[in-house]
Motif scaffolding. Structure first.
Motif, PDB file in Angstrom:
ATOM      1  N   CYS A  33       0.810  -1.225   0.000  1.00  0.00           N
ATOM      2  CA  CYS A  33       0.000   0.000   0.000  1.00  0.00           C
ATOM      3  C   CYS A  33       0.845   1.278   0.000  1.00  0.00           C
ATOM      4  O   CYS A  33       0.309   2.376  -0.068  1.00  0.00           O
ATOM      5  N   HIS A  35       2.404   2.720   2.408  1.00  0.00           N
ATOM      6  CA  HIS A  35       2.415   3.533   3.626  1.00  0.00           C
ATOM      7  C   HIS A  35       3.759   3.363   4.325  1.00  0.00           C
ATOM      8  O   HIS A  35       4.318   2.269   4.340  1.00  0.00           O
ATOM      9  N   CYS A  52      -1.455  -3.364   7.618  1.00  0.00           N
ATOM     10  CA  CYS A  52      -0.855  -2.031   7.622  1.00  0.00           C
ATOM     11  C   CYS A  52      -1.534  -1.193   8.702  1.00  0.00           C
ATOM     12  O   CYS A  52      -2.758  -1.132   8.760  1.00  0.00           O
ATOM     13  N   THR A  54      -1.987   1.847   8.924  1.00  0.00           N
ATOM     14  CA  THR A  54      -2.757   2.976   8.412  1.00  0.00           C
ATOM     15  C   THR A  54      -4.019   2.520   7.684  1.00  0.00           C
ATOM     16  O   THR A  54      -5.121   2.964   7.994  1.00  0.00           O
ATOM     17  N   CYS A  55      -3.886   1.636   6.718  1.00  0.00           N
ATOM     18  CA  CYS A  55      -5.050   1.304   5.895  1.00  0.00           C
ATOM     19  C   CYS A  55      -5.609  -0.087   6.177  1.00  0.00           C
ATOM     20  O   CYS A  55      -6.612  -0.489   5.582  1.00  0.00           O
ATOM     21  N   ILE A  57      -4.781  -2.960   5.359  1.00  0.00           N
ATOM     22  CA  ILE A  57      -4.681  -3.982   4.325  1.00  0.00           C
ATOM     23  C   ILE A  57      -3.825  -5.131   4.885  1.00  0.00           C
ATOM     24  O   ILE A  57      -2.901  -4.892   5.671  1.00  0.00           O
TER      25      ILE A  57
HETATM   26 ZN   LIG Z   1      -1.273   0.902   4.227  1.00  0.00          ZN
END
Ligand SMILES: [Zn+2]
Ligand SMILES: [Zn+2]
Length: 228
Positions: A33, A35, A52, A54-55, A57
């Motif tokens: 991703c 990040h 991840c 942050t997201c 995934i």
């Molecule tokens: Zn991410």
């Protein structure tokens, strides 16, 4: 040319780690991703998780650590943008080792650096180097400083040739100021090997081509520190 001033505040969000809220140190990016986080923050996080931060995934079901990578460009940007960050980071690490009573690794010692750096020299050009090119005339004579930067922090480098088109240097071990840049090294090698231009060669460390403006100090700190 028009210049536009940008406040650090406005770009902070792009150069901070969402896990520790500090500026990125040893920036490491999730391949899936893109990040980015501090390496230590991300590795610690992935000991318990495989997503991840942050997201969310899924990075990899069982081996997420294999799908993250050091992000040199990002770290370069962070160090360039935040004044004093790099120096502060080195100081912090030095203190960490002192506190533990461990020997401070050469690359952050701050005096004579004993880290052996493996830089592979490699070239794509066609010019065949002249066999009689070993005029060992020292380029340092052109230096303005009286001590030829000998009182600077020093790095020891091994320049290994990895192109069949290029013969290796007669003396592959060199020791020079940590303030020297990759460009200095390229010019030095080009001169030693009688290449028509230093652009014919690249210098690699850990299989990665080094940017010409990096100082050797920077290379040591960012590439060598975590080498197994
Ligand atoms: Zn991410
Ligand atoms: Zn962090």
């Amino acid at each position: 040319m028009m210049t536009r001033k940008i406040k650090l505040w406005d770009i902070n969000v792009h150069i901070t780690c969402h896990l520790c809220n500090g500026y990125l140190i040893d920036a490491t990016t999730v391949t899936e991703c893109l990040h980015t986080f501090c390496r230590s923050c991300l590795v610690k996080y992935l000991e318990e998780n495989n997503t991840c931060p942050t997201c969310r995934i899924v990075i990899h079901q069982s081996h997420p650590l294999q799908y993250i990578g050091h992000d040199r460009t990002m770290q370069d940007i962070v160090y360039k943008l935040v004044p004093g960050l790099q120096e502060a980071e080195i100081k912090k690490q030095r203190e960490f080792y002192y506190k533990l009573g461990m020997e401070v690794p050469g690359d952050i010692k701050g005096e004579t650096c004993s880290a052996k750096q493996h830089l592979d020299s490699h070239r794509n050009g066609e010019t065949k180097p002249d066999e009689n090119s070993n005029k060992e005339t020292s380029e340092e004579k052109q230096e303005e400083d009286n001590d030829y930067h000998r009182s600077d922090e020093q790095v020891s480098i091994c320049l290994e040739c990895n192109s069949s088109k290029l013969r290796g240097l007669k003396r592959k071990w060199i020791r020079c100021s940590a303030q020297a840049t990759v460009l200095h090294l390229k010019k030095f090698i080009a001169k030693k090997l009688n290449l028509s231009s230093f652009n014919e060669l690249d210098i690699l460390c850990n299989e990665e081509i080094l940017g010409k403006d990096h100082t050797l100090k920077f290379v040591v700190v960012t590439r060598w520190r975590f080498k197994v």
